[in-house]
Design a protein around this motif. Sequence first.
Motif, PDB file in Angstrom:
ATOM      1  N   LEU A  53       8.127  -8.258 -13.382  1.00  0.00           N
ATOM      2  CA  LEU A  53       8.903  -9.420 -13.938  1.00  0.00           C
ATOM      3  C   LEU A  53      10.130  -9.451 -14.264  1.00  0.00           C
ATOM      4  O   LEU A  53      10.989 -10.284 -14.282  1.00  0.00           O
ATOM      5  N   HIS A  54      10.774  -8.128 -14.404  1.00  0.00           N
ATOM      6  CA  HIS A  54      12.212  -8.020 -14.857  1.00  0.00           C
ATOM      7  C   HIS A  54      13.135  -8.086 -13.511  1.00  0.00           C
ATOM      8  O   HIS A  54      14.028  -8.851 -13.530  1.00  0.00           O
ATOM      9  N   ASN A  55      12.726  -7.652 -12.471  1.00  0.00           N
ATOM     10  CA  ASN A  55      13.140  -7.916 -10.993  1.00  0.00           C
ATOM     11  C   ASN A  55      13.049  -9.375 -10.298  1.00  0.00           C
ATOM     12  O   ASN A  55      14.113  -9.789  -9.983  1.00  0.00           O
ATOM     13  N   LEU A  79      13.990  -8.334 -24.740  1.00  0.00           N
ATOM     14  CA  LEU A  79      14.279  -8.320 -26.073  1.00  0.00           C
ATOM     15  C   LEU A  79      13.220  -7.373 -26.744  1.00  0.00           C
ATOM     16  O   LEU A  79      12.115  -7.568 -26.786  1.00  0.00           O
ATOM     17  N   PHE A  80      13.398  -6.391 -27.653  1.00  0.00           N
ATOM     18  CA  PHE A  80      12.483  -5.481 -28.096  1.00  0.00           C
ATOM     19  C   PHE A  80      12.958  -5.501 -29.885  1.00  0.00           C
ATOM     20  O   PHE A  80      13.996  -5.154 -30.227  1.00  0.00           O
ATOM     21  N   LEU A  81      11.864  -5.771 -30.302  1.00  0.00           N
ATOM     22  CA  LEU A  81      12.059  -6.141 -31.820  1.00  0.00           C
ATOM     23  C   LEU A  81      11.253  -5.106 -32.736  1.00  0.00           C
ATOM     24  O   LEU A  81      10.165  -4.736 -32.250  1.00  0.00           O
ATOM     25  N   TYR A  82      11.911  -4.501 -33.420  1.00  0.00           N
ATOM     26  CA  TYR A  82      11.315  -3.439 -34.463  1.00  0.00           C
ATOM     27  C   TYR A  82      11.433  -3.537 -35.742  1.00  0.00           C
ATOM     28  O   TYR A  82      12.657  -3.906 -36.212  1.00  0.00           O
ATOM     29  N   ARG A 122      13.469   1.874 -19.933  1.00  0.00           N
ATOM     30  CA  ARG A 122      13.465   0.347 -19.627  1.00  0.00           C
ATOM     31  C   ARG A 122      13.263  -0.650 -21.104  1.00  0.00           C
ATOM     32  O   ARG A 122      13.874  -1.528 -20.988  1.00  0.00           O
ATOM     33  N   PHE A 123      12.779   0.103 -22.030  1.00  0.00           N
ATOM     34  CA  PHE A 123      12.670  -0.807 -23.008  1.00  0.00           C
ATOM     35  C   PHE A 123      14.109  -0.844 -23.816  1.00  0.00           C
ATOM     36  O   PHE A 123      14.403  -1.630 -24.698  1.00  0.00           O
ATOM     37  N   GLU A 124      15.018   0.177 -23.277  1.00  0.00           N
ATOM     38  CA  GLU A 124      16.379   0.127 -23.797  1.00  0.00           C
ATOM     39  C   GLU A 124      17.452  -0.605 -22.976  1.00  0.00           C
ATOM     40  O   GLU A 124      18.625  -0.715 -23.229  1.00  0.00           O
ATOM     41  N   TRP A 125      16.752  -1.171 -21.913  1.00  0.00           N
ATOM     42  CA  TRP A 125      17.694  -1.831 -20.916  1.00  0.00           C
ATOM     43  C   TRP A 125      18.417  -3.190 -21.521  1.00  0.00           C
ATOM     44  O   TRP A 125      19.423  -3.470 -21.339  1.00  0.00           O
TER      45      TRP A 125
END
Length: 440
Positions: free
Chosen positions: A221-223, A134-137, A249-252
């Motif tokens: 962590l993701h795996n 989750l990427f918050l901006y 990866r930030f956009e996954w």
Amino acid sequence: MGARSAQEIWEAALGELQVQVTRSYYRTWLEKTTGLSYQDNRFVIGAPNTFVAEYLDKNQRSLIEKTLIGLTRPDIKVSFRVSPGPEPAAQAVSRPRHSPKYTFDSFVVSDSNRLAYAAAMSVAENPGRSYNPLFLYGGVGLGKTHLMQATYQAARANDFWALYVSAEQFTNEFVTAIREKSTEEFRTRFRSVDILLIDDIQFISGKEQTEESFFHTFNELHNAHHQIVLASDRPPKSMSRLGDRLCSRFEWGLIADIQPPDFDTRLAILQAKAEQEKANVPIEVLEFIANRIQENIRELEGSLHRAIAYARLFRALLTPELAARALEDIASKGTQSAPLTPELIIETVASSFQLTPADLKGRKRDRLTAQARQVAMYLLKEATTCSLAQIGLELGNRDHSTVVYASRKIAVDMDNDPYLRRKVLDIQQGFHLKPGPRGY
């Protein structure tokens, strides 16, 4: 005056300082200070530890005395004394503080942040299963840190192992691990959690070894289907120095933008803040502040805090007129304390874009550098009396026609690009400027 009066004065001063400095600076150096005593022209400020006391004495005495002059007397002299709190100096400087007031219940939800709020709640309840990462901006002071801390605290309450750090802390711990040959402990600390939250992630961009370390941390962590939550002042693609692998990866997962709040939301935030401070604030005062501060929630809350403290200090009824007087003090002092020069504007714009003044004055033409250079030209034209020729000279001896083109382009782009508009507004607010006109 007694200790209570000293604390009342200092509360009013903190309300003013909170608007003038950055959130992270305020929380690191000023939030835990107190007003200990005020006798004759001597004002004693309590600090949580020796490190903070010595830092403020050395670096911020002038600003603090200038702030207190408006609330006390022209010959005020400040001194600092340790008034110990529970948090050691190293932690106060390097670690984000977890504030119990930053919860999902205290977060005011609106159309400007609804997606980010719902996604944050989802990952706190079921980490690694919905939006990962989750990427918050969003711009400065719009609630990213509130959501990050709310997510952290909710995850902990749900019995998940959560770790919340800033990008600066991640970098510092990585460097320390290399120096002390404790990389295994570092990996275990950051890769064994159920949910890892990193604030201000934009600050790792351009730091190759830190990026490499975080790349492997992210993958592990993701795996393992463990949750990653990141917060930034810009979307991944605008982090120009970030490596392509991490950007991808930030956009996954989900990228959620937090926009500036509308009037009704600003009013609701102020009402919630007034209740939190147990202050009976008339609705017309809240409406006055909501109309005055439109882009920055932290400044919105700081202005209310200043107005409340001002009324308590002078034992006066809090009215729109009194609030205006309290906030005008801030505006006038802020303008006086930081005279705008071409050097200051160029340095600030360069820092905002994670570039150097030499980059803006040089011949680099990549998209980010070119845009930063154009923003600097726009602000120099709007905020100073420099001629077009002088602006061109300040930015690498460029022709005045280049300045005209750049200024017009930024004015148009700000209308079409909310992210660019927020960035320019954040810079302007840092200089206590009003937004410039559109076009010519």
